[in-house]
Design an enzyme around this catalytic site. Structure first.
Site, PDB file in Angstrom:
ATOM      1  N   SER A 182      87.089  67.905 -49.144  1.00 27.59           N
ATOM      2  CA  SER A 182      87.001  69.093 -50.002  1.00 27.59           C
ATOM      3  C   SER A 182      88.336  69.797 -50.190  1.00 27.59           C
ATOM      4  CB  SER A 182      85.969  70.063 -49.432  1.00 27.59           C
ATOM      5  OG  SER A 182      86.272  70.354 -48.081  1.00 27.59           O
ATOM      6  N   LYS A 193      87.528  74.589 -54.577  1.00 22.02           N
ATOM      7  CA  LYS A 193      87.179  75.957 -54.971  1.00 22.02           C
ATOM      8  C   LYS A 193      87.608  76.284 -56.399  1.00 22.02           C
ATOM      9  CE  LYS A 193      85.473  77.145 -50.907  1.00 22.02           C
ATOM     10  NZ  LYS A 193      84.063  77.540 -50.715  1.00 22.02           N
ATOM     11  N   GLU A 228      85.624  87.225 -52.307  1.00 13.60           N
ATOM     12  CA  GLU A 228      85.736  87.210 -50.855  1.00 13.60           C
ATOM     13  C   GLU A 228      86.385  85.886 -50.491  1.00 13.60           C
ATOM     14  OE1 GLU A 228      83.213  85.957 -52.373  1.00 13.60           O
ATOM     15  OE2 GLU A 228      82.990  84.071 -51.293  1.00 13.60           O
TER      16      GLU A 228
HETATM   17  C1  PLP Z   1      88.601  73.013 -48.133  1.00 10.77           C
HETATM   18  C2  PLP Z   1      87.304  73.698 -47.955  1.00 10.77           C
HETATM   19  N1  PLP Z   1      86.198  72.974 -47.753  1.00 10.77           N
HETATM   20  C3  PLP Z   1      84.995  73.549 -47.575  1.00 10.77           C
HETATM   21  C4  PLP Z   1      84.855  74.916 -47.559  1.00 10.77           C
HETATM   22  C5  PLP Z   1      83.493  75.480 -47.281  1.00 10.77           C
HETATM   23  O1  PLP Z   1      82.844  75.971 -48.401  1.00 10.77           O
HETATM   24  P1  PLP Z   1      81.665  75.210 -49.082  1.00 10.77           P
HETATM   25  O2  PLP Z   1      80.680  74.865 -48.042  1.00 10.77           O
HETATM   26  O3  PLP Z   1      81.137  76.193 -50.079  1.00 10.77           O
HETATM   27  O4  PLP Z   1      82.200  74.006 -49.743  1.00 10.77           O
HETATM   28  C6  PLP Z   1      85.973  75.717 -47.781  1.00 10.77           C
HETATM   29  C7  PLP Z   1      85.847  77.191 -47.798  1.00 10.77           C
HETATM   30  O5  PLP Z   1      86.742  77.939 -47.775  1.00 10.77           O
HETATM   31  C8  PLP Z   1      87.222  75.088 -47.986  1.00 10.77           C
HETATM   32  O6  PLP Z   1      88.330  75.811 -48.190  1.00 10.77           O
END
Ligand code: PLP
Lengths: 261, 397
Positions: free
Chosen positions: B381, B93, B115
């Site tokens: 992620s 993020k 948000e």
């Molecule tokens: C670690 C992590 N992965 C994935 C997501 C999902 O978001 P996005 O699909 O935009 O990557 C989030 C959202 O808060 C997150 O904190």
């Protein structure tokens, strides 16, 4: 049946500004809603905007969010709203407008929505999340006989106001303050400046001012600069605490209209 | 797969998806945002500043780690992990938050709103606001405040104000609604740092571009490690930003792109958020996209154990990717994600965020169909620290 624009002109020619009252479909009581609508017209509303509910009303403040929520809990949807319209239409010639968000309409079927609106005598629709950028992607020729009322706001540039005036039909909905419905902390002087600026640019349409008009005093201060006013949250708020015969709310509507003649 | 992929068009449409389905008040600010963005991206200074921040503040490039434990476990294709969990603040993020704070500066905005679901985007936004000295307000659903309480504290410690949201399902979508309402009201001095590739144009494009650093690095790193591109890339999809971020450099290649959504209690229950699997076209939070909704177009109350995936919509570009089969989308349940969390922790010594664990869990379906000479990359992620309470409750040890 007269068109919205003709109706407003007729009133203006008699030195009156119109009062458009927003009601949430089926709120507060779905069994009494048609009655409430008719009595609001009797009390002085020149036209009604009837809002069909959406789970995620982005342009609305807490009051209309609440009424939408109750309406949803009461099982209100577009079909039921059309049923209300049918009954109301059979007992009034005044303009009836449907207001709501794009997704329930998309889900209902845009064509079916337009056809039913037309055949039931709905005069116009207001869908706040369809700006001119998405106009052609959403509205089609079936809306030729149902006005598509567009909004201008304090962030709208003069050139854009012209474009919106060209596309809009019925009237221009002038939102006097940046914010959601029911906003109360507006700077009146700035708002009136904006309303005056917009009025000087809008050529094709009549112009009604809404959002943040909650009292007779507000109505009086905007009336000289527009063709009518729209009151929503103040009416809904009043309905939230009113008795079952809506005395307070009908009295508010009556006083608002008196301020406009 | 198209060789000319060039979405969105000038109006922000990804095929029939995307667009600007917003109240009139936001149209002009969105135009300003778009113009400023295009202007900035042409400036070398801006790119240099962002690259420097990515390197020196976030710690980019993040590693591409060969997962030998996991590879042995499945005994099929080689598995690599893209380590966004090693970014400063613990998730991808921050890539977007840094880009957008520079935009906000350029726009002359003094107040930032965001948000958050999992709290990772809120933390990232609070972090960049602390660094750049801007006021920060983060909307967060009450349910999420409860399940991600550590992140709430982190945001406060970073100087942000966390505003609880009690409307609707009290999760991510409601937090986004409130943020949009705030923006409509305070648009003059406020920039809205949206947390994923969602919302009205130009957000899905801007967030994608800032997140595409993930895929750019991955492409270089796998070329160095294996002298070829991978066969599969797997990422979780909430709004879809980490997935688009890693997919984007590979869309004109033969690499199979796989997005994994949250199936919650299962896609046969009504407690899931498998938007691309089970949703249908809708208009929501400024975009046309796949949406979980009932027959009357009311947005569904969704569920995932992972707060960051607990969202009924999805980025419009993913809707296009699904329809055009540029990527494939599947879903895994809460339980599968928990088991995958345990697997990755034990096999690799990496505790993933519950969101990322969904991508890992999909390996159970993918790996049996792979060959030993193939390569799979999973985007991790984020890291799992924020989820330890939830994981502990589930695993009970
Ligand atoms: C670690 C992590 N992965 C994935 C997501 C999902 O978001 P996005 O699909 O935009 O990557 C989030 C959202 O808060 C997150 O904190």
């Amino acid at each position: 049946m007269t068109t919205i624009a003709n109706y407003i002109s007729g009133k203006n020619n008699k030195n009156e500004k119109v009062l458009s009252v927003f009601l949430t479909s089926g709120f507060p009581d779905k069994n009494n809603f048609v009655e409430l609508a008719l009595r609001a017209l009797e009390a002085g509303a020149d036209m009604l905007e009837i809002g069909f509910p959406f789970s995620d009303p982005l342009a609305d403040g807490p009051i209309i969010q609440h009424s939408s929520q109750i309406a949803l809990e009461n099982g209100i949807n577009i079909t039921k709203t059309f049923n209300f319209i049918k009954e109301i239409r059979s007992r009034t010639d005044k303009p009836l407008i449907l207001m709501g968000y794009a997704n329930p309409v998309l889900s209902y079927g845009i064509e079916k929505f337009a056809e039913n609106a037309k055949s039931l005598g709905v005069n116009g629709v207001i869908i706040p999340d369809i700006p001119i950028e998405e106009y052609e992607n959403f509205y089609n020729h079936l809306f030729d006989e149902v006005n598509t009322i567009l909004l201008v706001t304090p962030t709208t540039s003069n050139d854009r106001i012209k474009l919106i005036d060209e596309k809009s039909s019925g009237f221009i909905y002038c939102v006097s303050v940046s914010g959601t419905t029911g906003i109360t902390n507006q700077d009146k002087i700035t708002s009136i400046e904006f309303v005056k600026r917009t009025r000087s640019i809008v050529k094709k349409n009549k112009m009604l001012v809404g959002f943040g008009i909650s009292s007779v005093k507000d109505a009086q201060s905007f009336a000289p600069y527009c063709d009518g006013i729209i009151v929503g949250s103040a009416v809904i708020k009043s309905l939230m605490n009113d008795s079952s015969d809506y005395v307070k709310t009908l009295d508010l509507i009556k006083k608002l209209k008196q301020a406009l003649v | 797969m198209s060789n000319k992929y060039n979405s969105p068009d000038v109006n922000g449409h990804f095929g029939k998806f995307g667009g600007k389905y917003v109240p009139e008040t936001l149209i002009t600010p969105l135009k300003e945002l778009e113009e400023t963005y295009f202007q900035l991206t042409k400036e070398k200074n801006f790119q240099d500043e962002l690259n420097k921040l990515n390197k020196e503040y976030t710690g980019r490039p993040t590693p591409l780690t060969f997962a030998d434990g996991l590879t042995k476990y499945f005994d099929k294709a080689k598995i690599y992990l893209k380590r966004e969990d090693l970014c400063h603040t613990g998730a991808h993020k921050i890539n977007n938050a840094l880009g957008q704070i520079l935009l906000a500066k350029k726009l002359g905005k003094t107040r930032i709103i965001a948000e958050t679901g999992a709290g990772q985007h809120g933390v990232a936004t609070a972090t960049v606001c602390a660094k750049f000295g801007l006021k920060c307000f983060v909307y967060m659903g009450e349910v999420d405040i409860e399940r991600q309480s550590l992140n709430v504290f982190r945001m406060k410690l970073l100087g942000a104000e966390v505003i609880p949201v009690s409307s609707g399902s009290r999760t991510l979508k409601d937090a986004a609604n409130e943020a949009i309402r705030d923006w409509v009201t305070n648009v003059k001095d406020t920039h809205y740092i949206i947390g994923s590739v969602v919302g009205p144009h130009p957000y899905p494009m801007i967030v994608r571009d800032f997140q595409s650093v993930i895929g750019k690095e991955t492409k270089e790193q796998i070329q160095i490690a294996e002298e070829r591109l991978p066969d599969y890339i797997v990422a979780c999809v909430g709004g879809g930003s980490n997935a688009i971020g890693i997919f984007y450099s590979f869309i004109n290649t033969k690499v199979k792109l796989i997005g994994v959504e949250a199936a919650g209690y299962g896609i046969n229950t009504n407690k899931h958020c498998a938007t691309l699997t089970l949703g249908r076209e809708g208009i929501f939070q400024g975009m046309k996209t796949y949406l979980l909704q009932n027959d009357e177009g009311q947005v569904s109350e969704v569920h995932s154990i992972s707060a960051g995936l607990d969202y009924p919509g999805v980025g419009p570009e993913h809707s296009l990717f699904k329809d055009e089969v540029i990527a494939d989308y599947y879903s895994v349940t809460d339980d599968e994600a928990i088991r995958a969390t345990e697997l990755l922790s034990k096999a690799e010594g990496i505790i993933p965020a519950l969101e990322s664990a969904h991508a890992v869990a999909y390996l159970n379906y993918l790996m049996p169909n792979t060959k030993k000479d193939e390569i799979v990359i999973v985007n991790i992620s984020g890291r799992g620290d924020k989820d330890l309470n939830t994981i502990k409750d589930k695993l009970g040890y």
